[in-house]
Motif scaffolding. Structure first.
Motif, PDB file in Angstrom:
ATOM      1  N   VAL A   1       0.781  -1.263  -0.060  1.00 19.14           N
ATOM      2  CA  VAL A   1       0.094   0.291   0.139  1.00 19.14           C
ATOM      3  C   VAL A   1       1.120   1.646   0.383  1.00 19.14           C
ATOM      4  O   VAL A   1       0.516   1.712  -0.547  1.00 19.14           O
ATOM      5  CB  VAL A   1      -0.736  -0.037   1.150  1.00 19.14           C
ATOM      6  CG1 VAL A   1      -2.128   1.169   1.168  1.00 19.14           C
ATOM      7  CG2 VAL A   1      -1.743  -1.151   0.902  1.00 19.14           C
ATOM      8  N   ILE A   2       1.744   1.292   1.037  1.00 18.17           N
ATOM      9  CA  ILE A   2       2.922   1.790   0.288  1.00 18.17           C
ATOM     10  C   ILE A   2       3.604   2.216  -0.270  1.00 18.17           C
ATOM     11  O   ILE A   2       3.727   3.811  -0.788  1.00 18.17           O
ATOM     12  CB  ILE A   2       4.282   1.975   2.256  1.00 18.17           C
ATOM     13  CG1 ILE A   2       2.999   1.925   3.252  1.00 18.17           C
ATOM     14  CG2 ILE A   2       4.764   2.970   1.863  1.00 18.17           C
ATOM     15  CD1 ILE A   2       4.078   1.399   4.756  1.00 18.17           C
ATOM     16  N   GLY A   3       3.804   1.618  -1.064  1.00 16.50           N
ATOM     17  CA  GLY A   3       5.324   1.589  -2.502  1.00 16.50           C
ATOM     18  C   GLY A   3       3.626   2.347  -3.160  1.00 16.50           C
ATOM     19  O   GLY A   3       4.094   2.793  -4.256  1.00 16.50           O
ATOM     20  N   ALA A   4       2.797   1.751  -3.168  1.00 14.42           N
ATOM     21  CA  ALA A   4       2.321   1.460  -4.249  1.00 14.42           C
ATOM     22  C   ALA A   4       1.274   3.608  -4.638  1.00 14.42           C
ATOM     23  O   ALA A   4       1.259   3.922  -4.832  1.00 14.42           O
ATOM     24  CB  ALA A   4       0.369   0.750  -4.373  1.00 14.42           C
ATOM     25  N   LEU A   5       1.418   3.913  -2.969  1.00 17.83           N
ATOM     26  CA  LEU A   5       1.429   4.903  -3.291  1.00 17.83           C
ATOM     27  C   LEU A   5       1.863   6.095  -3.657  1.00 17.83           C
ATOM     28  O   LEU A   5       1.819   6.794  -4.049  1.00 17.83           O
ATOM     29  CB  LEU A   5       0.321   6.048  -1.673  1.00 17.83           C
ATOM     30  CG  LEU A   5      -0.251   4.974  -1.181  1.00 17.83           C
ATOM     31  CD1 LEU A   5      -1.217   5.356   0.502  1.00 17.83           C
ATOM     32  CD2 LEU A   5      -1.926   6.111  -1.833  1.00 17.83           C
TER      33      LEU A   5
ATOM     34  N   ALA B   1       1.946   6.025  -7.510  1.00 14.37           N
ATOM     35  CA  ALA B   1       0.992   6.595  -7.712  1.00 14.37           C
ATOM     36  C   ALA B   1       1.570   8.103  -7.512  1.00 14.37           C
ATOM     37  O   ALA B   1       1.446   9.023  -8.292  1.00 14.37           O
ATOM     38  CB  ALA B   1      -0.276   6.290  -7.556  1.00 14.37           C
ATOM     39  N   ILE B   2       1.617   9.075  -6.819  1.00 20.47           N
ATOM     40  CA  ILE B   2       2.004  10.183  -6.464  1.00 20.47           C
ATOM     41  C   ILE B   2       3.117  10.799  -7.486  1.00 20.47           C
ATOM     42  O   ILE B   2       2.916  11.550  -7.987  1.00 20.47           O
ATOM     43  CB  ILE B   2       1.758  10.178  -4.997  1.00 20.47           C
ATOM     44  CG1 ILE B   2       0.535   9.974  -4.007  1.00 20.47           C
ATOM     45  CG2 ILE B   2       2.598  12.035  -4.750  1.00 20.47           C
ATOM     46  CD1 ILE B   2       1.461   9.977  -2.451  1.00 20.47           C
ATOM     47  N   TYR B   3       4.553  10.168  -7.003  1.00 20.62           N
ATOM     48  CA  TYR B   3       5.085  10.762  -8.227  1.00 20.62           C
ATOM     49  C   TYR B   3       5.420   9.962  -9.319  1.00 20.62           C
ATOM     50  O   TYR B   3       6.789  10.528  -9.765  1.00 20.62           O
ATOM     51  CB  TYR B   3       7.312  10.272  -7.058  1.00 20.62           C
ATOM     52  CG  TYR B   3       6.321  10.915  -5.646  1.00 20.62           C
ATOM     53  CD1 TYR B   3       7.168  12.358  -5.532  1.00 20.62           C
ATOM     54  CD2 TYR B   3       6.653  10.402  -4.933  1.00 20.62           C
ATOM     55  CE1 TYR B   3       7.157  13.182  -4.796  1.00 20.62           C
ATOM     56  CE2 TYR B   3       6.536  10.725  -3.394  1.00 20.62           C
ATOM     57  CZ  TYR B   3       6.938  12.750  -3.379  1.00 20.62           C
ATOM     58  OH  TYR B   3       6.971  12.743  -2.490  1.00 20.62           O
TER      59      TYR B   3
ATOM     60  N   ALA C   1       6.755   5.417 -12.801  1.00 22.87           N
ATOM     61  CA  ALA C   1       6.533   4.571 -13.723  1.00 22.87           C
ATOM     62  C   ALA C   1       6.434   5.186 -14.977  1.00 22.87           C
ATOM     63  O   ALA C   1       6.684   4.956 -16.274  1.00 22.87           O
ATOM     64  CB  ALA C   1       5.129   3.850 -13.683  1.00 22.87           C
ATOM     65  N   ASP C   2       5.934   6.671 -15.230  1.00 19.72           N
ATOM     66  CA  ASP C   2       6.253   7.520 -15.586  1.00 19.72           C
ATOM     67  C   ASP C   2       7.034   7.826 -16.537  1.00 19.72           C
ATOM     68  O   ASP C   2       7.243   8.594 -17.321  1.00 19.72           O
ATOM     69  CB  ASP C   2       4.728   8.481 -15.891  1.00 19.72           C
ATOM     70  CG  ASP C   2       3.586   7.669 -16.015  1.00 19.72           C
ATOM     71  OD1 ASP C   2       3.403   6.514 -17.180  1.00 19.72           O
ATOM     72  OD2 ASP C   2       2.550   7.549 -15.611  1.00 19.72           O
ATOM     73  N   ARG C   3       7.520   8.516 -15.171  1.00 21.49           N
ATOM     74  CA  ARG C   3       8.973   9.523 -15.775  1.00 21.49           C
ATOM     75  C   ARG C   3      10.429   8.680 -15.693  1.00 21.49           C
ATOM     76  O   ARG C   3      11.136   8.945 -16.126  1.00 21.49           O
ATOM     77  CB  ARG C   3       9.378   9.870 -13.519  1.00 21.49           C
ATOM     78  CG  ARG C   3       7.915  10.455 -12.964  1.00 21.49           C
ATOM     79  CD  ARG C   3       9.069  12.111 -12.314  1.00 21.49           C
ATOM     80  NE  ARG C   3       7.630  12.554 -11.156  1.00 21.49           N
ATOM     81  CZ  ARG C   3       8.201  12.786 -10.371  1.00 21.49           C
ATOM     82  NH1 ARG C   3       9.208  13.080  -9.926  1.00 21.49           N
ATOM     83  NH2 ARG C   3       7.335  14.273 -10.076  1.00 21.49           N
ATOM     84  N   PHE C   4      10.493   7.518 -15.586  1.00 26.43           N
ATOM     85  CA  PHE C   4      11.341   6.445 -16.036  1.00 26.43           C
ATOM     86  C   PHE C   4      10.391   5.616 -16.906  1.00 26.43           C
ATOM     87  O   PHE C   4       9.290   5.471 -16.917  1.00 26.43           O
ATOM     88  CB  PHE C   4      11.863   5.440 -14.373  1.00 26.43           C
ATOM     89  CG  PHE C   4      12.579   6.597 -13.673  1.00 26.43           C
ATOM     90  CD1 PHE C   4      14.133   7.582 -14.053  1.00 26.43           C
ATOM     91  CD2 PHE C   4      11.816   7.404 -12.880  1.00 26.43           C
ATOM     92  CE1 PHE C   4      14.566   8.184 -12.476  1.00 26.43           C
ATOM     93  CE2 PHE C   4      12.585   8.145 -11.379  1.00 26.43           C
ATOM     94  CZ  PHE C   4      12.691   8.454 -11.646  1.00 26.43           C
TER      95      PHE C   4
ATOM     96  N   ALA D   1      -1.174  13.334 -14.315  1.00 27.31           N
ATOM     97  CA  ALA D   1      -0.539  13.882 -13.206  1.00 27.31           C
ATOM     98  C   ALA D   1      -1.097  13.183 -12.059  1.00 27.31           C
ATOM     99  O   ALA D   1      -3.010  13.804 -11.887  1.00 27.31           O
ATOM    100  CB  ALA D   1       0.323  15.254 -13.426  1.00 27.31           C
ATOM    101  N   PHE D   2      -0.427  13.033 -10.947  1.00 31.43           N
ATOM    102  CA  PHE D   2      -1.886  12.645  -9.748  1.00 31.43           C
ATOM    103  C   PHE D   2      -2.119  13.654  -8.982  1.00 31.43           C
ATOM    104  O   PHE D   2      -1.609  14.990  -9.031  1.00 31.43           O
ATOM    105  CB  PHE D   2      -0.380  11.730  -8.891  1.00 31.43           C
ATOM    106  CG  PHE D   2      -1.389  11.546  -8.025  1.00 31.43           C
ATOM    107  CD1 PHE D   2      -1.967  10.762  -7.253  1.00 31.43           C
ATOM    108  CD2 PHE D   2      -1.724  12.155  -5.974  1.00 31.43           C
ATOM    109  CE1 PHE D   2      -3.101   9.985  -6.271  1.00 31.43           C
ATOM    110  CE2 PHE D   2      -2.473  12.071  -5.717  1.00 31.43           C
ATOM    111  CZ  PHE D   2      -2.749  11.615  -4.986  1.00 31.43           C
ATOM    112  N   ARG D   3      -3.673  13.663  -8.964  1.00 33.59           N
ATOM    113  CA  ARG D   3      -4.687  15.123  -8.084  1.00 33.59           C
ATOM    114  C   ARG D   3      -5.082  14.658  -7.020  1.00 33.59           C
ATOM    115  O   ARG D   3      -6.139  13.559  -7.201  1.00 33.59           O
ATOM    116  CB  ARG D   3      -5.174  15.482  -8.582  1.00 33.59           C
ATOM    117  CG  ARG D   3      -4.713  16.147 -10.438  1.00 33.59           C
ATOM    118  CD  ARG D   3      -5.618  17.181 -11.118  1.00 33.59           C
ATOM    119  NE  ARG D   3      -7.022  16.510 -11.426  1.00 33.59           N
ATOM    120  CZ  ARG D   3      -7.992  16.955 -11.985  1.00 33.59           C
ATOM    121  NH1 ARG D   3      -8.090  18.477 -11.564  1.00 33.59           N
ATOM    122  NH2 ARG D   3      -8.951  15.850 -11.879  1.00 33.59           N
TER     123      ARG D   3
END
Length: 246
Positions: free
Chosen positions: A55-59, A62-64, A67-70, A191-193
């Motif tokens: 759960v922590i990792g998924a947040l 998603a927030i940062y 998988a899209d930045r790299f 982007a995450f909102r």
């Protein structure tokens, strides 16, 4: 073999290999507990730590938008290899200690860079057959999650063999990611909102999907985490009943 077939095949194999880490400690927990005298509370933390970490990792992913930045293939490979190293740390850490629990939480957090990222890669390879692609990844998750129990059975009473096997398998799975291609339908997520989180409660369709997945995860992860314990207790009870009848 087409690039799509090759990439999806490698992705499925990588997911099976790396997801073996999910229940690596749960599969051998009875043997670890007997050897280290692990209290029941710490046994529960060792089993549930991966889920909490995920759960922590998924947040974070998603927030940062990791998988899209790299490159998602590199994210998957790095997450898998680091998770394999963490898992191997169970071999040298105190049984049931704080370090072991941290290892399981960290492993779960790194799984967020494997399974969801693998889904992102998979759906980039198709539109009409996207359901099949997602189904293949879910099947890989299920098979990989169950594999530690096979490793534990093959290793017998030596729980270290199962931990070693799953660590090596996950590391190899991470290496497979370097051979995966990016599909023509691969897309960057918006982007995450934080405001979008409200959709989970205000949009009935999303709310029902969440509730359905919650039930599915409860069944899947509770079952695979505790099935050996339940089977052992049931078998012991049956043997006691048969002994009493004799």
């Amino acid at each position: 073999m087409s690039q799509k077939t090759r990439s999806v095949t490698l992705l499925v194999l990588a997911e099976i290999a790396v997801m073996s880490l999910w229940f690596s400690s749960a599969a051998v927990l009875p043997d670890m507990a007997r050897e280290g005298g692990i209290p029941a509370t710490r046994q529960a933390l060792l089993s549930s730590g991966v889920q909490a970490g995920f759960v922590i990792g998924a947040l974070i992913v998603a927030i940062y938008g990791i998988a899209d930045r790299f490159d998602p293939r590199r994210v998957l490979a790095a997450s898998a290899i680091i998770a394999a190293l963490f898992n191997a740390g169970l071999l040298v850490s105190p049984l049931g200690g704080a370090i072991s629990i941290f290892i399981r939480v960290a492993t779960g957090a790194l799984m967020a860079g494997v399974y969801p990222v693998g889904m992102k890669i998979a759906v980039g390879w198709g539109i009409r057959d996207r359901g099949l692609l997602v189904g293949l990844l879910v099947g890989a998750l299920t098979l990989g999650s169950a594999s530690p129990h096979l490793a534990a059975w093959l290793g017998g009473a030596d729980w270290r063999m199962a931990i070693t096997a799953t660590s090596v398998l996950a590391g190899l799975g991470g290496l497979l990611a370097f051979g995966i291609g990016i599909g023509p339908h691969h897309a960057r997520a918006p982007a995450f909102r934080a405001a979008d989180i409200a959709l989970a409660w205000t949009d009935r369709r999303i709310r029902l999907a969440y509730l359905g997945d919650l039930g599915h995860l409860w069944e899947l992860y509770d079952l695979w985490a505790w099935i050996c314990v339940a089977a052992g207790i049931a078998y012991a009870g049956r043997m006691d009943a048969e002994s009493a009848s004799d």
